[in-house]
Scaffold this active site. Structure first.
Site, PDB file in Angstrom:
ATOM      1  N   LEU A  33       0.382  -1.587  -0.518  1.00  0.00           N
ATOM      2  CA  LEU A  33       0.032   0.297  -0.326  1.00  0.00           C
ATOM      3  C   LEU A  33       1.084   1.478  -0.365  1.00  0.00           C
ATOM      4  O   LEU A  33       1.910   0.924   0.583  1.00  0.00           O
ATOM      5  CB  LEU A  33      -1.055   0.605   0.881  1.00  0.00           C
ATOM      6  CG  LEU A  33      -1.616  -0.735   1.075  1.00  0.00           C
ATOM      7  CD1 LEU A  33      -2.850  -1.364   2.565  1.00  0.00           C
ATOM      8  CD2 LEU A  33      -2.719  -1.518   0.176  1.00  0.00           C
ATOM      9  N   HIS A  34       0.580   2.944  -0.816  1.00  0.00           N
ATOM     10  CA  HIS A  34       0.669   3.527  -0.460  1.00  0.00           C
ATOM     11  C   HIS A  34      -0.076   4.541  -0.625  1.00  0.00           C
ATOM     12  O   HIS A  34      -1.148   3.982   0.061  1.00  0.00           O
ATOM     13  CB  HIS A  34       1.963   3.605  -1.726  1.00  0.00           C
ATOM     14  CG  HIS A  34       0.969   3.464  -3.391  1.00  0.00           C
ATOM     15  ND1 HIS A  34      -0.846   4.050  -4.021  1.00  0.00           N
ATOM     16  CD2 HIS A  34       0.906   2.611  -4.541  1.00  0.00           C
ATOM     17  CE1 HIS A  34      -0.893   4.114  -4.399  1.00  0.00           C
ATOM     18  NE2 HIS A  34      -0.270   2.754  -5.287  1.00  0.00           N
ATOM     19  N   SER A  35       0.609   6.080  -0.651  1.00  0.00           N
ATOM     20  CA  SER A  35      -0.226   7.318  -0.178  1.00  0.00           C
ATOM     21  C   SER A  35      -1.501   7.017  -1.127  1.00  0.00           C
ATOM     22  O   SER A  35      -2.807   7.875  -0.321  1.00  0.00           O
ATOM     23  CB  SER A  35      -0.314   8.140  -1.233  1.00  0.00           C
ATOM     24  OG  SER A  35       1.095   8.165   0.164  1.00  0.00           O
ATOM     25  N   HIS A  37      -4.022   4.754  -2.111  1.00  0.00           N
ATOM     26  CA  HIS A  37      -4.601   3.376  -1.468  1.00  0.00           C
ATOM     27  C   HIS A  37      -4.985   4.157  -0.230  1.00  0.00           C
ATOM     28  O   HIS A  37      -6.396   3.737   0.541  1.00  0.00           O
ATOM     29  CB  HIS A  37      -3.745   2.050  -1.238  1.00  0.00           C
ATOM     30  CG  HIS A  37      -3.174   1.197  -1.965  1.00  0.00           C
ATOM     31  ND1 HIS A  37      -1.904   0.881  -2.409  1.00  0.00           N
ATOM     32  CD2 HIS A  37      -3.742   0.580  -2.984  1.00  0.00           C
ATOM     33  CE1 HIS A  37      -1.914   0.376  -3.608  1.00  0.00           C
ATOM     34  NE2 HIS A  37      -3.140  -0.252  -4.012  1.00  0.00           N
ATOM     35  N   GLY A 149      -9.036   4.054  -7.318  1.00  0.00           N
ATOM     36  CA  GLY A 149      -8.753   4.160  -7.321  1.00  0.00           C
ATOM     37  C   GLY A 149      -8.625   5.405  -9.015  1.00  0.00           C
ATOM     38  O   GLY A 149      -9.014   3.895  -9.921  1.00  0.00           O
ATOM     39  N   LEU A 186       1.238   7.812  -8.159  1.00  0.00           N
ATOM     40  CA  LEU A 186       1.501   6.161  -7.672  1.00  0.00           C
ATOM     41  C   LEU A 186       1.583   5.216  -8.422  1.00  0.00           C
ATOM     42  O   LEU A 186       0.267   5.364  -8.007  1.00  0.00           O
ATOM     43  CB  LEU A 186       0.657   6.833  -5.653  1.00  0.00           C
ATOM     44  CG  LEU A 186       2.094   7.544  -5.404  1.00  0.00           C
ATOM     45  CD1 LEU A 186       1.559   8.044  -3.814  1.00  0.00           C
ATOM     46  CD2 LEU A 186       3.302   8.148  -5.561  1.00  0.00           C
ATOM     47  N   SER A 188       1.977   0.134  -6.860  1.00  0.00           N
ATOM     48  CA  SER A 188       2.947  -0.625  -6.314  1.00  0.00           C
ATOM     49  C   SER A 188       4.118  -1.014  -7.514  1.00  0.00           C
ATOM     50  O   SER A 188       5.426  -1.463  -6.867  1.00  0.00           O
ATOM     51  CB  SER A 188       1.900  -1.712  -6.133  1.00  0.00           C
ATOM     52  OG  SER A 188       1.100  -1.427  -5.377  1.00  0.00           O
ATOM     53  N   ARG A 189       3.907  -0.504  -8.655  1.00  0.00           N
ATOM     54  CA  ARG A 189       5.373  -0.826  -9.773  1.00  0.00           C
ATOM     55  C   ARG A 189       6.473   0.167  -9.899  1.00  0.00           C
ATOM     56  O   ARG A 189       7.362   0.129 -10.266  1.00  0.00           O
ATOM     57  CB  ARG A 189       5.047  -1.136 -10.625  1.00  0.00           C
ATOM     58  CG  ARG A 189       3.832  -2.204 -10.989  1.00  0.00           C
ATOM     59  CD  ARG A 189       3.239  -2.445 -12.196  1.00  0.00           C
ATOM     60  NE  ARG A 189       2.490  -4.645 -11.848  1.00  0.00           N
ATOM     61  CZ  ARG A 189       1.529  -4.907 -11.773  1.00  0.00           C
ATOM     62  NH1 ARG A 189       0.547  -3.514 -11.814  1.00  0.00           N
ATOM     63  NH2 ARG A 189       0.817  -5.364 -12.429  1.00  0.00           N
TER      64      ARG A 189
END
Ligand code: PAF
Length: 284
Positions: A33-35, A37, A149, A186, A188-189
């Site tokens: 997870l990043h900002s 998510h 998203g 942003l 995940s990759r």
């Protein structure tokens, strides 16, 4: 926040929340997870009383030569982020829990037309895998609303159509893409990129912005604009997969006179495939 791994535990926890009269919001993810998510979970907690997230790297939506094996799995860090974002329940099933009969024998959901072309063209079976797992997750969680998203623009269109066509009782919300300061969406990759590739990556969104500016400035020679955009990406060091201007509501190829447009791109930097899009109104 409670973490459950089985459908049985998930259903029991959700039944308790329902019995308390709570409205259920759901954020399906593949983890790492990043900002972006975190923003989805925060939105869910504004719109619902009980927020459920899922983390499942869904093998059904990966092609044979894609990054299923190396897709980052970071459960402990993800759990911390979910807690601070206001998540109440995390569903983190195994592939065996999701596909107890194996994947070959799995009933699948196919969403015509919007799944075709773009990512659906270069990743055969991808949207069938997404539509199938999202339908299963919706049936397991039975949320009042679910949040996705807008970075995955075509995926969101597929899910909206799936919900409409199958009369699923869930309200779908799209949330704007969260970007780094230099414009890179942003993802995940992004973690796969080398330091040098990371420097080049913002050119993806910059290209979309240049094209959108040209269209808002009155250009409607979409083929020429697209060719120029592709050349720009190649010069910057990308290997483009597709770059297309589409009508935003239907996702059909754009025609001169269309007002609501979206430019969608997928391009490789080395072996990393990045996607992005920019939706805009051409004649305000
Ligand atoms: O966007 C994603 O992370 C995935 O495609 C989804 C919607 C969680 C389905 O596996």
């Amino acid at each position: 926040m409670n973490t459950v791994k089985t459908v049985r535990e998930l259903r029991a926890a959700i039944a308790r929340a329902r019995a308390e009269g709570k409205r259920i919001g759901f954020v399906p993810t593949m983890g790492n997870l990043h900002s972006g998510h975190v923003a989805l979970v925060e939105k869910a907690s504004q719109r619902a009383d009980f927020v459920v997230a899922s983390i499942f790297v869904n093998p059904l939506q990966f092609g044979p030569n894609e990054d299923l094996a190396k897709y980052p799995r970071t459960l402990a860090a993800d759990q911390e982020k979910l807690v601070s974002a206001g998540c109440h329940l995390l569903f983190a099933p195994t592939p065996e829990e999701m596909y107890p009969q194996g994947m070959d024998d799995q009933t699948r959901i196919s969403v015509p037309v919007v799944s075709e072309g773009l990512c659906g063209g270069s990743r055969p079976g991808h949207f069938e895998g997404v539509a199938t797992v999202v339908t299963k997750l919706f049936n397991m969680v039975q949320p009042d609303l679910a949040i996705f998203g807008e970075k995955d623009f075509q995926q969101l269109a597929v899910i909206r159509k799936l919900v409409r066509d199958l009369n699923l009782p869930v309200q779908i919300f799209g949330e704007p893409t969260v970007r780094a300061d230099d414009g890179l969406a942003l993802s995940s990759r992004n973690g796969y990129l080398s330091a040098e590739q990371r420097q080049v990556a913002p050119q993806l969104f910059a290209t979309l912005k240049d094209m959108a500016d040209s269209i808002c400035g009155g250009r409607d020679d979409f083929s020429r604009l697209t060719l120029d955009g592709l050349k720009h990406l190649e010069k910057a060091g990308f290997r483009p997969d597709y770059l297309e201007i589409r009508e935003a509501g239907s996702l059909r190829p754009a025609q001169a006179g269309d007002k609501e447009l979206v430019i969608l791109v997928a391009a490789y930097l080395g072996t990393t495939r990045l996607i992005d899009n920019l939706a805009f109104t051409s004649h305000p």
